[in-house]
Design a protein around this motif. Structure first.
Motif, PDB file in Angstrom:
ATOM      1  N   LEU A 103      50.331  38.960  49.780  1.00  0.00           N
ATOM      2  CA  LEU A 103      50.050  39.830  50.949  1.00  0.00           C
ATOM      3  C   LEU A 103      48.023  40.015  50.654  1.00  0.00           C
ATOM      4  O   LEU A 103      47.636  40.416  52.100  1.00  0.00           O
ATOM      5  CB  LEU A 103      50.572  41.113  51.054  1.00  0.00           C
ATOM      6  CG  LEU A 103      51.658  40.853  51.324  1.00  0.00           C
ATOM      7  CD1 LEU A 103      52.472  42.638  51.294  1.00  0.00           C
ATOM      8  CD2 LEU A 103      52.605  40.396  52.245  1.00  0.00           C
ATOM      9  N   ARG A 104      47.886  40.254  49.206  1.00  0.00           N
ATOM     10  CA  ARG A 104      46.167  40.239  49.514  1.00  0.00           C
ATOM     11  C   ARG A 104      45.702  39.138  50.381  1.00  0.00           C
ATOM     12  O   ARG A 104      44.529  39.201  50.944  1.00  0.00           O
ATOM     13  CB  ARG A 104      45.681  40.808  47.997  1.00  0.00           C
ATOM     14  CG  ARG A 104      44.718  41.188  47.722  1.00  0.00           C
ATOM     15  CD  ARG A 104      44.137  39.595  47.648  1.00  0.00           C
ATOM     16  NE  ARG A 104      43.828  39.394  46.339  1.00  0.00           N
ATOM     17  CZ  ARG A 104      43.345  39.983  44.820  1.00  0.00           C
ATOM     18  NH1 ARG A 104      42.250  40.989  45.277  1.00  0.00           N
ATOM     19  NH2 ARG A 104      43.499  39.444  43.461  1.00  0.00           N
ATOM     20  N   GLU A 105      45.649  37.689  49.683  1.00  0.00           N
ATOM     21  CA  GLU A 105      45.770  36.649  49.873  1.00  0.00           C
ATOM     22  C   GLU A 105      45.643  36.486  51.647  1.00  0.00           C
ATOM     23  O   GLU A 105      45.283  36.204  52.012  1.00  0.00           O
ATOM     24  CB  GLU A 105      46.039  35.744  49.346  1.00  0.00           C
ATOM     25  CG  GLU A 105      45.912  35.271  47.965  1.00  0.00           C
ATOM     26  CD  GLU A 105      44.088  35.648  47.785  1.00  0.00           C
ATOM     27  OE1 GLU A 105      43.571  35.438  48.571  1.00  0.00           O
ATOM     28  OE2 GLU A 105      43.806  36.097  46.749  1.00  0.00           O
ATOM     29  N   THR A 106      46.992  36.812  51.799  1.00  0.00           N
ATOM     30  CA  THR A 106      47.742  35.390  53.049  1.00  0.00           C
ATOM     31  C   THR A 106      47.198  37.708  54.175  1.00  0.00           C
ATOM     32  O   THR A 106      46.996  37.516  55.666  1.00  0.00           O
ATOM     33  CB  THR A 106      48.280  36.002  53.535  1.00  0.00           C
ATOM     34  OG1 THR A 106      49.996  36.612  52.892  1.00  0.00           O
ATOM     35  CG2 THR A 106      49.128  35.034  52.771  1.00  0.00           C
ATOM     36  N   GLU A 107      47.571  38.437  53.735  1.00  0.00           N
ATOM     37  CA  GLU A 107      46.844  39.389  55.082  1.00  0.00           C
ATOM     38  C   GLU A 107      45.728  40.632  54.718  1.00  0.00           C
ATOM     39  O   GLU A 107      45.320  41.110  55.303  1.00  0.00           O
ATOM     40  CB  GLU A 107      48.139  40.824  54.978  1.00  0.00           C
ATOM     41  CG  GLU A 107      49.581  39.863  54.749  1.00  0.00           C
ATOM     42  CD  GLU A 107      50.406  39.768  56.419  1.00  0.00           C
ATOM     43  OE1 GLU A 107      49.335  40.508  57.502  1.00  0.00           O
ATOM     44  OE2 GLU A 107      51.018  38.769  56.954  1.00  0.00           O
ATOM     45  N   GLY A 108      45.272  39.961  54.078  1.00  0.00           N
ATOM     46  CA  GLY A 108      43.669  40.834  53.347  1.00  0.00           C
ATOM     47  C   GLY A 108      43.807  42.403  52.725  1.00  0.00           C
ATOM     48  O   GLY A 108      42.960  43.534  52.989  1.00  0.00           O
ATOM     49  N   VAL A 109      45.112  42.236  52.494  1.00  0.00           N
ATOM     50  CA  VAL A 109      45.094  44.144  52.518  1.00  0.00           C
ATOM     51  C   VAL A 109      44.850  44.428  50.988  1.00  0.00           C
ATOM     52  O   VAL A 109      45.110  43.731  49.356  1.00  0.00           O
ATOM     53  CB  VAL A 109      46.628  44.489  52.066  1.00  0.00           C
ATOM     54  CG1 VAL A 109      47.322  45.813  51.936  1.00  0.00           C
ATOM     55  CG2 VAL A 109      47.502  43.319  53.430  1.00  0.00           C
ATOM     56  N   SER A 110      44.120  45.089  50.936  1.00  0.00           N
ATOM     57  CA  SER A 110      43.691  45.731  49.274  1.00  0.00           C
ATOM     58  C   SER A 110      44.953  46.767  48.778  1.00  0.00           C
ATOM     59  O   SER A 110      45.962  47.584  49.285  1.00  0.00           O
ATOM     60  CB  SER A 110      41.954  46.409  49.341  1.00  0.00           C
ATOM     61  OG  SER A 110      41.785  45.867  49.826  1.00  0.00           O
ATOM     62  N   PHE A 111      45.429  46.873  47.434  1.00  0.00           N
ATOM     63  CA  PHE A 111      45.988  47.935  46.740  1.00  0.00           C
ATOM     64  C   PHE A 111      45.524  49.000  45.889  1.00  0.00           C
ATOM     65  O   PHE A 111      44.827  48.318  44.735  1.00  0.00           O
ATOM     66  CB  PHE A 111      46.974  47.506  45.682  1.00  0.00           C
ATOM     67  CG  PHE A 111      48.692  45.802  46.993  1.00  0.00           C
ATOM     68  CD1 PHE A 111      49.237  46.653  47.574  1.00  0.00           C
ATOM     69  CD2 PHE A 111      47.796  45.072  47.718  1.00  0.00           C
ATOM     70  CE1 PHE A 111      50.510  46.192  47.998  1.00  0.00           C
ATOM     71  CE2 PHE A 111      48.848  44.099  48.431  1.00  0.00           C
ATOM     72  CZ  PHE A 111      49.815  44.471  48.638  1.00  0.00           C
ATOM     73  N   LEU A 112      46.346  50.047  45.795  1.00  0.00           N
ATOM     74  CA  LEU A 112      45.792  50.434  44.871  1.00  0.00           C
ATOM     75  C   LEU A 112      46.834  50.657  44.190  1.00  0.00           C
ATOM     76  O   LEU A 112      48.345  51.763  44.395  1.00  0.00           O
ATOM     77  CB  LEU A 112      45.465  52.185  45.250  1.00  0.00           C
ATOM     78  CG  LEU A 112      45.305  53.196  44.072  1.00  0.00           C
ATOM     79  CD1 LEU A 112      44.632  53.240  42.903  1.00  0.00           C
ATOM     80  CD2 LEU A 112      45.286  54.545  44.574  1.00  0.00           C
ATOM     81  N   TYR A 113      47.134  50.284  43.089  1.00  0.00           N
ATOM     82  CA  TYR A 113      48.011  49.348  42.037  1.00  0.00           C
ATOM     83  C   TYR A 113      48.350  50.784  40.884  1.00  0.00           C
ATOM     84  O   TYR A 113      47.650  50.453  40.321  1.00  0.00           O
ATOM     85  CB  TYR A 113      48.166  48.753  41.771  1.00  0.00           C
ATOM     86  CG  TYR A 113      49.536  48.502  40.076  1.00  0.00           C
ATOM     87  CD1 TYR A 113      50.439  48.880  41.343  1.00  0.00           C
ATOM     88  CD2 TYR A 113      49.934  47.454  39.232  1.00  0.00           C
ATOM     89  CE1 TYR A 113      52.033  48.030  40.731  1.00  0.00           C
ATOM     90  CE2 TYR A 113      50.941  46.882  38.636  1.00  0.00           C
ATOM     91  CZ  TYR A 113      51.810  47.459  38.676  1.00  0.00           C
ATOM     92  OH  TYR A 113      52.817  47.196  38.521  1.00  0.00           O
TER      93      TYR A 113
END
Length: 344
Positions: free
Chosen positions: A210-220
């Motif tokens: 999702l980071r690659e395809t949707e450009g979303v950042s994550f706080l994991y």
């Protein structure tokens, strides 16, 4: 000849400055406060996965709820795309931010209503957060996000009830619900901790995809340093409400500067991990976070503690390229903190 000016780095997507959250302890006129989060500076850039690791009670989930605006800060500031969230008032502004920064929770079953089909939660969220879509477009978008998290055929999955799905599938639906809002940041609070080890890797791969395809950042947020190593770009280590070490994930784990980071690594069955602190440290008392006095909160468990640790709270300082640690004994030239071996 004019020297070239250094190019500015990416503008942070979200950042905190001196973030604190204290909870009152006791009833009536009690003035005691539990310092769940103290003076935390955190930065998440666009298209970045930042892992926040530490033991239970270290303040990780409190930070997630502060960023999600479930809690209000006791002090400090949260800035989203350069603007303070304190100025984002009113229902419209709050909905817009929560569309941009939704949460994925630890328990995949409790986040889904068992009385409704899987489609209900996704379509309801789309209607609330993306009112520009008509009914047919909402159904199309629901199918798209379900496929994006690796569940096919999407139409069949959407028609099922939560009890008809496995734990891993339910958690993927949690990611799909968040993705439906077209977020810029997903706050993932222990999203794989309740899943079998054999299927955790699939969820971590979903985050990376999702980071690659949707450009979303994550706080994991996780207590599992191995999964943080697998998926994150940067690592923040928390202890007793403080960030005690931060930096690029591989740099921190290959060359830990804080004794607590070494303690976490000592619990990971990874042959690449450096030697950690004495296992006896893990048996010591938890940090004092109710009206804490100045000093390092890890000192009671640290075999390297010095007199200064009891009276001066260490601040994060640069010990390597973008690598910081809050420790009085950590030095930049020490490759790894290696306390004396246990006796006996």
């Amino acid at each position: 000849m004019t020297e070239p000016q250094p190019q500015p780095g990416p503008k942070p997507l979200i950042e905190t400055v001196g973030l604190c959250r204290h909870f009152k302890v006791g009833a009536g006129f009690s003035r005691r406060n539990l310092h769940a989060v103290d003076d935390v500076d955190l930065v998440i850039n666009p298209r970045e996965i930042v892992a926040l690791v530490g033991e239970s009670g270290s303040g990780k989930s409190t930070i997630a709820r502060l960023l999600a605006r479930v809690y209000r800060p006791t002090s400090g500031e949260i800035r989203y795309q350069g603007k303070s969230l304190a100025t984002a008032r009113g229902r419209k502004a709050q909905l817009a931010y929560r569309s941009d920064a939704p949460m994925v929770f630890q328990d995949p079953f409790s986040s889904l209503n068992p009385a409704y089909r899987v489609s209900h939660g996704i379509l309801r969220g789309l209607k609330l957060h993306r009112p520009e879509l008509n009914h047919a477009q909402r159904i199309e978008e629901a199918q798209r996000v379900v496929e994006a998290v690796g569940l096919v055929p999407a139409a069949e999955i959407l028609n099922r009830y939560p009890y008809e799905l496995s734990g891993g599938q339910r958690q993927r639906i949690g990611f799909a619900q968040a993705l439906a809002y077209k977020p810029k940041l997903i706050l993932a609070d222990e999203p794989v901790s309740m899943l079998d080890i054999s299927i955790r890797i699939g969820l971590l791969n979903v985050m990376a995809k999702l980071r690659e395809t949707e450009g979303v950042s994550f706080l994991y947020i996780t207590h599992d340093i191995a999964s943080a190593r697998y998926v994150s770009d940067r690592l923040l280590v928390m202890y007793g409400g403080h960030v005690v070490e931060s930096g690029p994930t591989e740099a921190v784990l290959a060359d830990p500067k804080h004794p607590y980071t070494s303690l976490l690594l000592s619990a990971v069955p990874d042959p690449r991990a450096p030697l950690g602190v004495d296992a006896e440290a893990a048996k010591s008392e938890p940090p004092a976070v109710i009206d804490p006095k100045p000093g390092c909160r890890f000192r009671a468990r640290c075999p390297l503690a010095i007199d200064e640790c009891a009276s001066v709270t260490p601040r994060l300082r640069e010990l390597g390229p973008a690598h910081q640690a809050a420790c009085h004994v950590a030095t930049a030239d020490a490759p790894t903190i290696k306390p004396p071996a246990a006796v006996g």
